[in-house]
Design a protein around this motif. Structure first.
Motif, PDB file in Angstrom:
ATOM      1  N   SER A 311       0.823  -1.218   0.000  1.00  0.00           N
ATOM      2  CA  SER A 311       0.000   0.000   0.000  1.00  0.00           C
ATOM      3  C   SER A 311       0.857   1.267   0.000  1.00  0.00           C
ATOM      4  O   SER A 311       0.513   2.255  -0.671  1.00  0.00           O
ATOM      5  N   HIS A 312       1.976   1.263   0.726  1.00  0.00           N
ATOM      6  CA  HIS A 312       2.819   2.460   0.784  1.00  0.00           C
ATOM      7  C   HIS A 312       3.466   2.771  -0.562  1.00  0.00           C
ATOM      8  O   HIS A 312       3.793   3.922  -0.851  1.00  0.00           O
ATOM      9  N   LEU A 313       3.640   1.741  -1.384  1.00  0.00           N
ATOM     10  CA  LEU A 313       4.249   1.944  -2.700  1.00  0.00           C
ATOM     11  C   LEU A 313       3.294   2.642  -3.664  1.00  0.00           C
ATOM     12  O   LEU A 313       3.712   3.128  -4.717  1.00  0.00           O
ATOM     13  N   ASN A 314       2.019   2.692  -3.296  1.00  0.00           N
ATOM     14  CA  ASN A 314       0.999   3.320  -4.136  1.00  0.00           C
ATOM     15  C   ASN A 314       0.630   4.709  -3.636  1.00  0.00           C
ATOM     16  O   ASN A 314      -0.370   5.281  -4.069  1.00  0.00           O
ATOM     17  N   LEU A 315       1.431   5.273  -2.735  1.00  0.00           N
ATOM     18  CA  LEU A 315       1.102   6.579  -2.177  1.00  0.00           C
ATOM     19  C   LEU A 315       1.875   7.699  -2.868  1.00  0.00           C
ATOM     20  O   LEU A 315       3.061   7.555  -3.156  1.00  0.00           O
ATOM     21  N   LEU A 316       1.187   8.806  -3.064  1.00  0.00           N
ATOM     22  CA  LEU A 316       1.829   9.992  -3.622  1.00  0.00           C
ATOM     23  C   LEU A 316       2.580  10.784  -2.564  1.00  0.00           C
ATOM     24  O   LEU A 316       3.505  11.542  -2.890  1.00  0.00           O
ATOM     25  N   ASP A 317       2.193  10.626  -1.299  1.00  0.00           N
ATOM     26  CA  ASP A 317       2.679  11.518  -0.249  1.00  0.00           C
ATOM     27  C   ASP A 317       2.955  10.762   1.050  1.00  0.00           C
ATOM     28  O   ASP A 317       2.544  11.201   2.126  1.00  0.00           O
ATOM     29  N   ASP A 318       3.623   9.642   0.956  1.00  0.00           N
ATOM     30  CA  ASP A 318       3.999   8.872   2.144  1.00  0.00           C
ATOM     31  C   ASP A 318       4.944   9.714   3.006  1.00  0.00           C
ATOM     32  O   ASP A 318       6.024  10.093   2.556  1.00  0.00           O
ATOM     33  N   PRO A 319       4.580  10.001   4.267  1.00  0.00           N
ATOM     34  CA  PRO A 319       5.455  10.848   5.091  1.00  0.00           C
ATOM     35  C   PRO A 319       6.600  10.089   5.762  1.00  0.00           C
ATOM     36  O   PRO A 319       7.419  10.713   6.444  1.00  0.00           O
ATOM     37  N   PHE A 320       6.657   8.773   5.565  1.00  0.00           N
ATOM     38  CA  PHE A 320       7.660   7.967   6.256  1.00  0.00           C
ATOM     39  C   PHE A 320       8.471   7.146   5.254  1.00  0.00           C
ATOM     40  O   PHE A 320       8.093   6.975   4.101  1.00  0.00           O
ATOM     41  N   ARG A 321       9.589   6.617   5.733  1.00  0.00           N
ATOM     42  CA  ARG A 321      10.372   5.648   4.980  1.00  0.00           C
ATOM     43  C   ARG A 321      10.946   4.643   5.969  1.00  0.00           C
ATOM     44  O   ARG A 321      11.281   4.977   7.100  1.00  0.00           O
ATOM     45  N   GLY A 322      11.025   3.390   5.511  1.00  0.00           N
ATOM     46  CA  GLY A 322      11.502   2.348   6.414  1.00  0.00           C
ATOM     47  C   GLY A 322      12.066   1.157   5.677  1.00  0.00           C
ATOM     48  O   GLY A 322      13.175   1.213   5.147  1.00  0.00           O
TER      49      GLY A 322
END
Length: 344
Positions: A311-322
């Motif tokens: 799901s995070h790979l489909n975000l335009l504006d993910d505020p995090f990275r891990g």
């Protein structure tokens, strides 16, 4: 421990449509627990399995109400923590559980996978998801995924309101452009017993290696009528906790665990061990989650057979990275705790 939380809204590059509807954006909660100069992070995102949706407002109210009780919490006392949070909605409990585990990992300077004695080289590949769509739109969505990385497993949402022929057309179109890639199919409870049985042989011939949640939540008794299918049957909406795993272990082949359903990593670990004790296969899934929640789930990757954490790979504006994609696998970092940072 001192509790803070704040909402953040994430937008999908591509809306995800399943049998119950579609989503383009969600407002999630970033949860922080602080003690002794250490801050642990968690995330709660709104979700529904078709009944009693856990909304952002509901989760905010639950976290606000529990905050005074957390002031005297010893973050090392797991029993105390579970007693305090047991009555919360599962997504709120999950956010707090993640934050406590993140705090513990940071306190000792180790990532959770190391604390649990896991080998991150055993993390399986993560699937990428194609929502219910037209054949042409499905092919375009797969092409967009391939711009990020070449998926080793493709998950297709079926159970279309337009009927079985629409399901067949979508999967056939995807198979035409990915003839050697294995597929999984998730009907999200959109089929009945007769439909599932009628499609089973075709699914296998189409390269589908397992089928997820063919029947709606509440129809678990009917799963016994699918025990002779030629491919494994997993359940998602029907199972939340380790008790559900044990109760349904006689009628399925695998379980899709999600941290927002289990209430966090602690119960997910119990559910994983329960599933293994019943010889069940395991996968980890997600909702509209950022890299924070999916990074937490990736810590458990070495314990399961399949990952569906995209799901995070489909975000335009993910505020995090891990966690990072390495040869199609979602691999947690060496950083302590959840290993998640804010985007710079």
């Amino acid at each position: 421990m001192q509790l803070w939380f704040e909402p953040f809204t994430v937008h999908k590059r591509f809306a995800l449509r399943i049998s119950r509807g579609s989503t383009q954006a969600t407002t999630n909660l970033w949860v922080r627990l602080q003690q002794d100069g250490i801050e642990g992070w968690g995330e709660a995102s709104p979700f529904s399995t078709g009944q009693q949706p856990q909304t952002t407002e509901l989760l905010s109210e639950a976290l606000t109400a529990i905050a005074p009780a957390l002031v005297n919490l010893d973050p090392w006392n797991q029993q105390q923590f579970e007693d305090l949070t047991r009555s919360l909605p599962s997504a709120a409990r999950a956010a707090l559980d993640l934050a406590v585990w993140d705090w513990r990992g940071k306190a000792v300077g180790q990532p959770l996978w190391k604390l649990w004695g896991l080998d991150r080289d055993r993390c399986p590949v993560t699937s990428v998801t194609i929502g219910i769509s037209s054949p042409e739109a499905g092919q375009e969505r797969l092409a967009a995924w391939r711009e990020l990385f070449e998926p080793a497993l493709i998950k297709v949402k079926l159970g279309s309101p337009e009927g079985v022929e629409a399901d067949r057309a979508l999967l056939n179109a995807l198979k035409a452009v990915a003839p050697t890639t294995p597929f999984s199919v998730d009907a999200n409870g959109g089929w009945d017993v007769a439909t599932t049985r009628s499609l089973a042989d075709w699914l296998v011939e189409s390269g589908v290696i397992y089928l997820e949640q063919p029947l709606a939540k509440g129809q678990e008794a009917d799963l016994l009528q699918l025990r002779d299918l030629p491919l494994p049957v997993f359940i998602d909406e029907s199972v939340w906790t380790s008790q559900d795993v044990a109760a349904l272990s006689d009628r399925v082949d695998g379980i899709n665990l999600k941290l927002l359903k289990t209430g966090g990593l602690s119960e997910a670990l119990r559910a994983i061990h329960t599933a293994r004790a019943h010889a069940l296969q395991l996968m980890l899934g997600c909702y509209s989650d950022s890299s924070l929640l999916n990074g937490a789930a990736a810590q458990l990757g070495p314990l399961v057979d399949y990952l569906d954490l995209d799901s995070h790979l489909n975000l335009l504006d993910d505020p995090f990275r891990g966690a990072t994609i390495e040869a199609g696998r979602l691999v947690p970092s060496d950083r302590p705790g959840l290993g998640v940072l804010r985007q710079e």
